[in-house]
Write an enzyme that holds these catalytic residues in place. Structure first.
Site, mmCIF file in Angstrom:
data_model
loop_
_atom_site.group_PDB
_atom_site.id
_atom_site.type_symbol
_atom_site.label_atom_id
_atom_site.label_comp_id
_atom_site.label_asym_id
_atom_site.label_seq_id
_atom_site.Cartn_x
_atom_site.Cartn_y
_atom_site.Cartn_z
ATOM 1 N N HIS A 160 0.810 -1.221 0.000
ATOM 2 C CA HIS A 160 0.000 0.000 0.000
ATOM 3 C C HIS A 160 0.844 1.272 0.000
ATOM 4 O O HIS A 160 0.302 2.369 -0.159
ATOM 5 C CB HIS A 160 -0.936 0.023 1.207
ATOM 6 C CG HIS A 160 -1.995 -1.032 1.179
ATOM 7 N ND1 HIS A 160 -2.848 -1.204 0.108
ATOM 8 C CD2 HIS A 160 -2.346 -1.976 2.095
ATOM 9 C CE1 HIS A 160 -3.681 -2.201 0.367
ATOM 10 N NE2 HIS A 160 -3.389 -2.691 1.555
ATOM 11 N N ASP A 196 -2.907 -10.458 -2.707
ATOM 12 C CA ASP A 196 -3.498 -9.990 -1.461
ATOM 13 C C ASP A 196 -4.959 -9.591 -1.700
ATOM 14 O O ASP A 196 -5.327 -9.147 -2.790
ATOM 15 C CB ASP A 196 -2.700 -8.771 -0.972
ATOM 16 C CG ASP A 196 -3.043 -8.342 0.431
ATOM 17 O OD1 ASP A 196 -2.275 -8.668 1.354
ATOM 18 O OD2 ASP A 196 -4.079 -7.665 0.616
ATOM 19 N N HIS A 198 -6.529 -7.043 -0.568
ATOM 20 C CA HIS A 198 -6.637 -5.592 -0.795
ATOM 21 C C HIS A 198 -5.740 -5.166 -1.951
ATOM 22 O O HIS A 198 -4.610 -5.623 -2.074
ATOM 23 C CB HIS A 198 -6.253 -4.834 0.477
ATOM 24 C CG HIS A 198 -7.103 -5.176 1.660
ATOM 25 N ND1 HIS A 198 -6.718 -6.107 2.595
ATOM 26 C CD2 HIS A 198 -8.322 -4.728 2.034
ATOM 27 C CE1 HIS A 198 -7.671 -6.213 3.517
ATOM 28 N NE2 HIS A 198 -8.655 -5.396 3.193
ATOM 29 N N ASP A 285 -5.000 -12.835 3.109
ATOM 30 C CA ASP A 285 -6.241 -12.322 3.690
ATOM 31 C C ASP A 285 -7.448 -12.586 2.790
ATOM 32 O O ASP A 285 -8.549 -12.104 3.069
ATOM 33 C CB ASP A 285 -6.119 -10.834 4.019
ATOM 34 C CG ASP A 285 -5.425 -10.020 2.959
ATOM 35 O OD1 ASP A 285 -5.017 -10.585 1.930
ATOM 36 O OD2 ASP A 285 -5.269 -8.801 3.161
#
Length: 343
Positions: A160, A196, A198, A285
């Site tokens: 991120h 991932d 996200h 995740d």
């Protein structure tokens, strides 16, 4: 497969985050890395190595110099302001505000260099960030030296973090640093495959206008899922990077069948790009029990992911990103790696 790991990650502990209208203990906590390390050992994946120390020159290749200079100063500035606890941003420049002017004072600087309240600091955070960066570069060097694969057990994660911003538990973009390091050490093309839950908004932002690093992201639909403001399917790159950014946004509740179809398409595009090396941003995740995610992958699915990546037949660096169902994170993350090795 060799794993690189540093115990210095544990210095980033006890911090809080701003999420869903509350300040709570951070979901990104030291036990995540320790569960994975223990699983690497119990599965006899291979030796666990300590990282070599690196200067920050590689970080400056993908991040703005002033941003990298800022990170080691956060806690000293916070302490100098008379505070302890967690250093957490609470105000951000946005539309109509002067976001191009670097302010003074730690509260303003935290907002200037972040996009959310998830990248927070305690006394040991910088040492953990630096050790995570060292882990990524040390593991990249193993692949460059001829290892078919390596696992960078990074904590904190990185995908991120953009060129000049932190957020989502991420400070230095380890996968982006590794990709650039491979380019600087002879790789003509590099692909980053981000699995991932996200979207890797920082990785996309860093390479969006470049054609030498392909970025492929499988993730929750940004219309309804964090980080919300990047990750749509029509974001394909710009300029020299046009056509080299691929996003696969998927809705809440996505299970293996739909998710795997996206992985197959991403792997097909990756093979067509013909990189010299693959960097996998390894988040688990996507797991059905993850506390802050909405996909429904199950534990037996993770070795399947590893086997599909292995079929690419390319040197591969795995860089640890997210995954917050702590009891299962080691099983699922290492499951990808043992699947890659076809155990």
């Amino acid at each position: 497969m060799k794993t690189v790991f540093s115990p210095l990650h544990a210095g980033h502990s006890g911090n809080v985050e701003l999420i869903a209208g509350a300040i709570v203990p951070a979901f990104e906590k030291p036990s995540r890395a320790e569960f994975i390390r223990a699983r690497v050992e119990s599965e006899k994946l291979g030796p666990i190595l300590s990282p070599e120390s690196h200067d920050l020159a590689a970080a400056r290749k993908v991040h703005a110099g002033d941003y990298i200079d800022f990170l080691p100063t956060v806690w000293p500035l916070w302490e100098a302001s008379g505070r302890g606890g967690s250093a957490i941003p609470f105000t951000w420049p946005t539309r109509g505000l002067r976001g191009d002017v670097r302010p003074k004072g730690i509260d303003a600087l935290l907002g200037f260099y972040s996009f959310d309240g998830g990248a927070t600091f305690v006394k040991g955070t910088w040492d953990a960030i630096k050790s995570s960066y060292d882990v990524a570069l040390t593991a990249a060097a193993l692949v460059k030296a001829g290892e078919p694969s390596a696992f960078a057990l990074c904590r904190p994660p990185g995908h991120h973090a953009g060129a000049a911003f932190m957020g989502g538990y991420c400070f230095i973009n380890n996968a982006a640093v590794a990709a650039q390091w491979f380019r600087d050490h002879g790789a003509g093309r590099v692909s980053i495959l981000d699995v991932d839950y996200h979207h890797g908004n920082g990785t996309q932002e860093i390479f969006y206008r470049r054609g030498d690093v392909q970025v492929l992201n499988l993730h929750g639909d940004p219309m309804t899922e964090y980080p919300f403001f990047l990750g749509h399917a029509d974001e394909r790159g710009e300029g020299d990077g046009e056509g080299f950014n691929d996003n696969y946004p998927m809705p809440f509740g996505t299970g293996w069948e739909v998710w795997n179809a996206s992985l197959e398409d991403a792997c097909t595009r990756l093979s067509a790009y013909a990189p010299d090396v693959v960097v996998v941003s390894l988040g688990v995740d996507t797991f059905e029990k993850d506390p802050i995610s909405q996909f429904k992958l199950k534990t037996p699915d993770y070795p399947r992911i590893g086997r599909r990546i292995a079929r690419l037949g390319l040197p591969t660096l795995f860089v640890m990103e997210g995954g917050y169902a702590v009891e299962e994170i080691g099983i699922n993350a290492v499951g990808v790696l043992t699947g890659f090795e076809d155990r």
